[in-house]
Design a protein around this motif. Structure first.
Motif, short mmCIF file in Angstrom:
data_model
loop_
_atom_site.label_atom_id
_atom_site.label_comp_id
_atom_site.label_asym_id
_atom_site.label_seq_id
_atom_site.Cartn_x
_atom_site.Cartn_y
_atom_site.Cartn_z
N PHE A 92 17.95 61.80 48.94
CA PHE A 92 19.03 60.81 48.76
C PHE A 92 18.93 60.13 47.40
N ALA A 93 17.76 59.61 47.09
CA ALA A 93 17.62 58.80 45.88
C ALA A 93 17.40 59.64 44.62
N ILE A 94 16.56 60.68 44.73
CA ILE A 94 16.23 61.49 43.56
C ILE A 94 17.13 62.72 43.47
N GLY A 95 17.44 63.31 44.64
CA GLY A 95 18.30 64.49 44.63
C GLY A 95 19.65 64.21 44.01
N ALA A 96 20.18 63.00 44.23
CA ALA A 96 21.45 62.63 43.62
C ALA A 96 21.35 62.66 42.10
N ALA A 97 20.22 62.22 41.57
CA ALA A 97 20.01 62.25 40.12
C ALA A 97 19.86 63.69 39.62
N PHE A 98 19.16 64.53 40.38
CA PHE A 98 19.03 65.93 40.00
C PHE A 98 20.40 66.61 39.93
N GLY A 99 21.24 66.29 40.93
CA GLY A 99 22.57 66.87 40.94
C GLY A 99 23.38 66.45 39.73
N LEU A 100 23.24 65.19 39.36
CA LEU A 100 23.97 64.67 38.21
C LEU A 100 23.57 65.42 36.94
N THR A 101 22.27 65.59 36.72
CA THR A 101 21.80 66.26 35.51
C THR A 101 22.10 67.75 35.53
N ALA A 102 22.26 68.35 36.72
CA ALA A 102 22.62 69.76 36.79
C ALA A 102 23.97 70.00 36.13
N GLY A 103 24.87 69.04 36.26
CA GLY A 103 26.18 69.16 35.63
C GLY A 103 26.12 69.01 34.12
N PHE A 104 25.08 68.37 33.61
CA PHE A 104 24.98 68.14 32.17
C PHE A 104 24.80 69.43 31.38
N THR A 105 24.21 70.47 31.99
CA THR A 105 23.90 71.68 31.24
C THR A 105 24.96 72.78 31.37
N LEU B 5 17.24 54.62 35.74
CA LEU B 5 18.08 53.94 36.73
C LEU B 5 17.75 54.40 38.16
N PHE B 6 17.59 55.70 38.35
CA PHE B 6 17.35 56.21 39.69
C PHE B 6 15.92 55.95 40.15
N SER B 7 14.99 55.80 39.24
CA SER B 7 13.64 55.41 39.62
C SER B 7 13.65 54.02 40.24
N ALA B 8 14.37 53.10 39.58
CA ALA B 8 14.49 51.74 40.12
C ALA B 8 15.24 51.74 41.45
N LEU B 9 16.31 52.56 41.54
CA LEU B 9 17.08 52.64 42.78
C LEU B 9 16.23 53.15 43.94
N ALA B 10 15.43 54.18 43.68
CA ALA B 10 14.60 54.76 44.74
C ALA B 10 13.61 53.74 45.29
N LEU B 11 13.03 52.94 44.40
CA LEU B 11 12.09 51.92 44.85
C LEU B 11 12.79 50.82 45.66
N LEU B 12 14.02 50.51 45.28
CA LEU B 12 14.77 49.46 45.99
C LEU B 12 15.16 49.88 47.41
#
Length: 446
Positions: free
Chosen positions: A60-73, A105-112
């Motif tokens: 949920f917290a990290i996978g969402a970030a991975f998905g976001l960066t997948a679109g960057f390339t 940003l997502f590191s902080a979100l995951a901890l929250l």
């Protein structure tokens, strides 16, 4: 060495290109496997259950970030296929800058969200503190994880899948040594496993970053290119957000399912965790052949080679279905032995739960091969909204099983949550790809 997918024999190129990616995925799974095996054997079954318990929260917290960066390339591969060297570099730099910002940003979100999420999935009391201990350390490494992913994504976009494997191999070796040192020797428990993984992820990110900036001849990245521009950021976010939504949506379904599993107690949670790792290993060939095909599709789409895409995707689909049959047989006949690697106190309840889960998965593995091929093909075409649509299908499947069928059929229903989710994701993907293929056939005849 980079690979030009626009010329040559497509299937040979894809298979050769996919082999290092498969090995990389195997090594990445080794991060979690080594943690699971060492924690399960040197600490306790509860410790293993705690590590597995946070997996859906990670998604949920990290996978969402991975998905976001997948679109960057994706634009990197498309610009490379179109022969636009300058824009290839600028898209790569923009993606790196965005990934660093996203990681923080997502590191902080995951901890929250950690404590609320652990409560939401009804984490058993005996593994709650261990889950917090492991996750809190792991989430500090999110920026390193995202940077490594975008670095390897950039390398693959220009056709290089080999060098990132070397850096990951070094990282996994570091993880193994530190796991044994921190957990088996120093007795630091799940915290030791988390620190070992965190340090090894930093090693991987630094190594891959040096290679992208210094070792790829077709890339000429400059520091000023790392500052995101509005135009490129809009394009990359437009591609990345749907993939991120797919991770978010499917992870919500996974958390709902994990909540149902947690109701059966720590032994079943441990069995579900170990059997899930066995499943993850066996789907590596299917998933990574499709990942390689995605790079092929993106480069050829940028070059306008539509007929070449259509012909090759059909062949990839046939090969992936064949792999799914082999993986099903491996799970059916060897899954229990793989699960046994993760623990010493392998009691009858754990054996039963693991066998039930692996049996259900092995019956329906062809469904996930369809998912991999179509989702990655559409992603390479830039149709990343298909990821969100497929994620919604998976969410509906897991919610249906968790709330309707688990109360009626118990753990047997949980075991079929994955296949139901795959089926409901496949159906819209088939329609979306059929429409896109129809468009490409028209373009190829013009």
């Amino acid at each position: 060495m980079t690979t030009d997918f626009i010329h040559g024999r497509p299937m040979k190129q894809i298979v050769v290109f996919s082999l290092p990616i498969m090995l990389s995925s195997l090594l990445q799974y080794t991060y979690n496997m080594v943690d699971n095996i060492i924690v399960g054997r040197y600490v306790s079954t509860n410790a293993l259950a705690a590590v597995g318990n946070i997996a859906p929260i990670n998604s949920f917290a990290i996978g969402a970030a991975f998905g976001l960066t997948a679109g960057f390339t994706i634009p990197v591969a498309q610009c490379f296929g179109a022969g636009d060297q300058e824009e290839t570099n600028r898209q790569a730099g923009n993606g790196i800058g965005l990934s660093l910002i996203t990681g923080v940003l997502f590191s902080a979100l995951a901890l929250l969200v950690l404590h609320p999420m652990l409560g939401w999935i009804h984490t058993p009391k005996e593994i709650y503190d261990l889950s917090v201990q492991y996750a809190a350390i792991m989430y500090l490494g999110v920026p390193a994880q995202l940077l490594y992913n975008v670095f390897t994504g950039i390398a693959r976009s220009v056709g290089d899948s080999k060098k990132p494997l070397l850096f990951l191999l070094i990282s996994v070796a570091v993880n193994l040594v530190l796991d044994l040192l921190f957990v088996a020797h120093f007795g630091w428990g799940v915290a030791g496993a988390a620190w070992a993984t965190l340090i090894s992820q930093i090693v991987a990110a630094v190594s891959a970053g040096i290679y992208v900036f210094r070792g790829i001849p077709v890339l000429r990245l400059k520091v000023r290119m790392l500052v995101p521009t509005a135009k490129r950021t809009r394009r990359q976010l437009a591609l990345g957000i749907p993939v991120s939504l797919q991770f978010t949506i499917t992870s919500i379904g996974s958390m709902i399912l994990q909540s149902a599993v947690n109701g059966f107690g720590a032994n079943v949670v441990a069995a579900f965790t170990a059997a899930g790792r066995a499943e993850s290993i066996t789907n590596i060939p299917m998933s990574n052949l499709a990942v390689a095909a995605s790079t092929f599709v993106a480069q050829n789409y940028g070059a306008g080679q539509y007929r070449r895409i259509l012909t090759t995707v059909r062949k990839v689909f046939v090969v992936d279905l064949g792999l799914s049959v082999l993986c099903s047989l491996l799970l059916f006949f060897g899954g229990e032995q793989i699960v046994g690697l993760f623990m010493t106190d392998y009691n009858s309840q754990i054996v039963y739960a693991a066998k039930e889960y692996l049996f259900a998965i092995s019956l329906c593995y062809s469904l996930v091969s369809v998912l991999f091929v179509l989702r990655n093909t559409l992603q390479g075409l830039g149709c990343t909204y298909a990821n969100a649509v497929a994620g919604a299908g998976e969410l509906i499947g897991r919610i249906t099983v968790s709330y309707l069928f688990t109360p009626l059929f118990g753990f047997k229903a949980v075991c079929f949550a994955g296949p139901v989710a795959w089926l409901l994701a496949d159906l819209p993907l088939i329609v979306l790809y059929w429409r896109k293929a129809k468009q490409m056939r028209k373009l190829s005849n013009q």
